[in-house]
Scaffold this active site. Structure first.
Site, mmCIF file in Angstrom:
data_model
loop_
_atom_site.group_PDB
_atom_site.id
_atom_site.type_symbol
_atom_site.label_atom_id
_atom_site.label_comp_id
_atom_site.label_asym_id
_atom_site.label_seq_id
_atom_site.Cartn_x
_atom_site.Cartn_y
_atom_site.Cartn_z
ATOM 1 N N SER A 165 0.804 -1.222 0.000
ATOM 2 C CA SER A 165 0.000 0.000 0.000
ATOM 3 C C SER A 165 0.839 1.275 0.000
ATOM 4 O O SER A 165 0.322 2.352 -0.315
ATOM 5 C CB SER A 165 -0.934 0.015 1.211
ATOM 6 O OG SER A 165 -0.212 0.175 2.415
ATOM 7 N N LYS A 180 0.796 4.491 6.929
ATOM 8 C CA LYS A 180 0.330 5.333 5.829
ATOM 9 C C LYS A 180 0.982 6.712 5.954
ATOM 10 O O LYS A 180 1.696 6.991 6.903
ATOM 11 C CB LYS A 180 -1.193 5.491 5.848
ATOM 12 C CG LYS A 180 -1.994 4.199 5.944
ATOM 13 C CD LYS A 180 -1.957 3.359 4.688
ATOM 14 C CE LYS A 180 -2.790 2.084 4.861
ATOM 15 N NZ LYS A 180 -2.688 1.186 3.696
#
Length: 250
Positions: A44, A105
């Protein structure tokens, strides 16, 4: 065996136990207060972070919450020695929808921000974030294929610049509603925009409370090719991605 020899043996054993106990305390202190190691299990955050990267996260960057402690005991609420995260930081946090799971993230939205995606372009408070098309990222698949993926350089309002991948044109989260970041929360997004479960997915992550932040990613200290095992040390000359070791996370 005489008494003197027995006493020396017991003394040596006690000294070994004491040294091991002290080493354990030092390791626990470093892990809790200073740095904690993490590894990257998903794509990701490509290309910033790759599957098989091992990195250190600074625990002191944002102060300490219960999630800073091993097993996350509910000993106190809020943060101690809190320091505000910066837009663009790559941060590890506990998923607010599943608090036994760590995510990593990039911090895109600060409290009060309005975040939206329009045609794959990030919008912050109504302004499009500048992005520049650069050379493709070449992904090496498990079957040996080399797949080119469109890559962009994105620059946030505070000047933080990084690369993002756009695997799918008009992907599912390339066009979204406007998300308003609540007070004391942050909006997190993966750099691999079409392959990231992040704050855009409200049912799975949503906005992340400040207390859920664990720390800021600082440096990659080890990296193995995807699918390779760290315990197979005899393969390291060929499977270690030497060029990524000691690479700063930006």
């Amino acid at each position: 065996m005489n008494v003197s020899t027995e006493a020396k043996k017991n003394g040596g054993t006690n000294e070994t136990v004491r040294v091991l106990f002290q080493a354990l305390l030092i390791a626990l202190f470093i892990r809790t207060i200073l740095f904690q190691p993490f590894n990257i299990p998903s794509g990701s955050m490509k290309e910033t972070l790759l599957i098989g990267d091992y990195l250190f996260v600074s625990k002191y960057s944002y102060g300490y919450s219960r999630f800073s402690l091993p097993l996350s005991p509910n000993l106190f609420s809020g943060r101690i020695l809190a320091s505000d995260p910066k837009r663009g930081d790559v941060a590890v946090f506990r998923n607010p929808r599943q608090e036994d799971t760590d995510f990593i993230k990039r911090i895109i939205g600060l409290p009060g921000d309005r975040i939206q995606m329009i045609d794959g372009v990030l919008q912050i408070n109504g302004d499009a974030v500048p992005r520049e098309r650069i050379d493709d990222f070449v992904s090496e698949e498990a079957d040996g294929r080399r797949v080119p993926i469109p890559r962009y350089r994105e620059t946030l309002p505070n000047g933080v610049s990084y690369t993002t991948l756009d695997m799918v044109e008009n992907g599912f989260y390339d066009n979204t509603k406007v998300y308003v970041v609540p007070a004391n929360h942050y909006f997190m997004m993966g750099d691999n925009r079409d392959n990231s479960t992040d704050s855009r997915v409200e049912s799975a992550v949503g906005p992340v409370p400040f207390d859920n932040l664990i720390g800021r990613a600082e440096v990659i200290f080890f990296s193995l090719e995807e699918g390779k095992s760290a315990w197979q040390v005899w393969q390291w000359p060929w499977t270690v991605r030497w060029e990524r070791i000691f690479k700063l996370v930006r």
